[in-house]
Design an enzyme around this catalytic site. Sequence first.
Site, PDB file in Angstrom:
ATOM      1  N   GLU A  79      84.377 -35.536  53.486  1.00 12.14           N
ATOM      2  CA  GLU A  79      84.235 -36.280  52.067  1.00 12.14           C
ATOM      3  C   GLU A  79      85.158 -37.313  52.025  1.00 12.14           C
ATOM      4  O   GLU A  79      86.445 -37.092  52.421  1.00 12.14           O
ATOM      5  CB  GLU A  79      84.466 -35.001  51.060  1.00 12.14           C
ATOM      6  CG  GLU A  79      84.436 -35.737  49.662  1.00 12.14           C
ATOM      7  CD  GLU A  79      84.858 -34.736  48.805  1.00 12.14           C
ATOM      8  OE1 GLU A  79      84.150 -34.540  47.593  1.00 12.14           O
ATOM      9  OE2 GLU A  79      85.565 -33.781  49.132  1.00 12.14           O
ATOM     10  N   LYS A 151      76.204 -34.317  45.501  1.00  9.50           N
ATOM     11  CA  LYS A 151      77.192 -33.162  45.167  1.00  9.50           C
ATOM     12  C   LYS A 151      76.909 -32.586  43.931  1.00  9.50           C
ATOM     13  O   LYS A 151      76.856 -33.144  42.828  1.00  9.50           O
ATOM     14  CB  LYS A 151      78.583 -33.555  45.443  1.00  9.50           C
ATOM     15  CG  LYS A 151      79.624 -32.407  44.979  1.00  9.50           C
ATOM     16  CD  LYS A 151      80.931 -32.831  45.199  1.00  9.50           C
ATOM     17  CE  LYS A 151      81.811 -31.778  45.219  1.00  9.50           C
ATOM     18  NZ  LYS A 151      83.278 -32.397  45.215  1.00  9.50           N
ATOM     19  N   CYS A 192      82.090 -30.070  50.152  1.00  7.02           N
ATOM     20  CA  CYS A 192      83.348 -29.761  49.737  1.00  7.02           C
ATOM     21  C   CYS A 192      83.437 -28.625  48.638  1.00  7.02           C
ATOM     22  O   CYS A 192      83.070 -27.536  48.807  1.00  7.02           O
ATOM     23  CB  CYS A 192      84.257 -30.905  49.134  1.00  7.02           C
ATOM     24  SG  CYS A 192      86.019 -30.433  48.999  1.00  7.02           S
TER      25      CYS A 192
END
Length: 284
Positions: A79, A151, A192
């Site tokens: 990321e 995300k 993440c």
Amino acid sequence: MALCLPQWVLPSRVLRPIACRFVSGAAPPAPTPVIMAAPLKVAAVQMTSVNDLSANFSICSQLVKEAATAGVKMLCFPENFSFAGARDGESLEVAQSLDGPVMKGYQSLAREFNIWLSLGGFQEKGADDKHLYNTHVLIDESGHIRNTYRKIHLFDVDVPGGVVYKESNFTTAGNDLVVADSPVGRLGLTVCYDLRFPDLYQQLRFQHNAQVLLVPSAFTKVTGEAHWEILLRARAIETQCYVIAATQTGKHSEKRESYGDALIIDPWGTIVARLPGKNFLGRF
């Protein structure tokens, strides 16, 4: 500011796509294995991005060259690989569309070195000037964007120690689960903080037949020390998938530090490759 040496890590044995069976219960259809003439190499990057697009691209370029020379078929970046802001909202200033010059540069790298790139956590320009998307971009060896994932779970937390993160202040959450077929198997794309939501990975595996889960990350030092490895191994075991977790490490700025510890984990939960800590200089 001294930068940590960026590295990539190879598993001690090559990655083979697998089909999983269950001993009891009503198991969903197993994913169809990808038939390969020979095993293929994958690698995960550990790096310290800063708020300089050119500097980060230079580091990424060198890592792509090294990985391609070593015979790596797919290289996974963490990321914020292209930019890590030093202040709130700085990433908005550099956000671009997927057909902008920053992403075109990485597409050129993939094409030049004939390698797949997993670019997890790109600052994609959003629907308005106050928000961006945190986007995982998958590029094939011809330089084409194969798929993108925005995300879903944004990092809005109070970390022990008094630090407050509010990713939703400048990021719009995605809605769609994404898988993509590749030479190393069917990939499930995440980013993440998604790691803390097991249902996402269950869906990728059991509804979309993912075989390899990609978790590019920039875990904080505090949360990484507490939960990073155990969460990754849990996602591998409960889904019976490989997990590849590229990561940011070290000090990005005075206010921001990432944990590091890039990992590749097999479906048994065994760590097959690791670059622990920001000062670890070895290679596998």
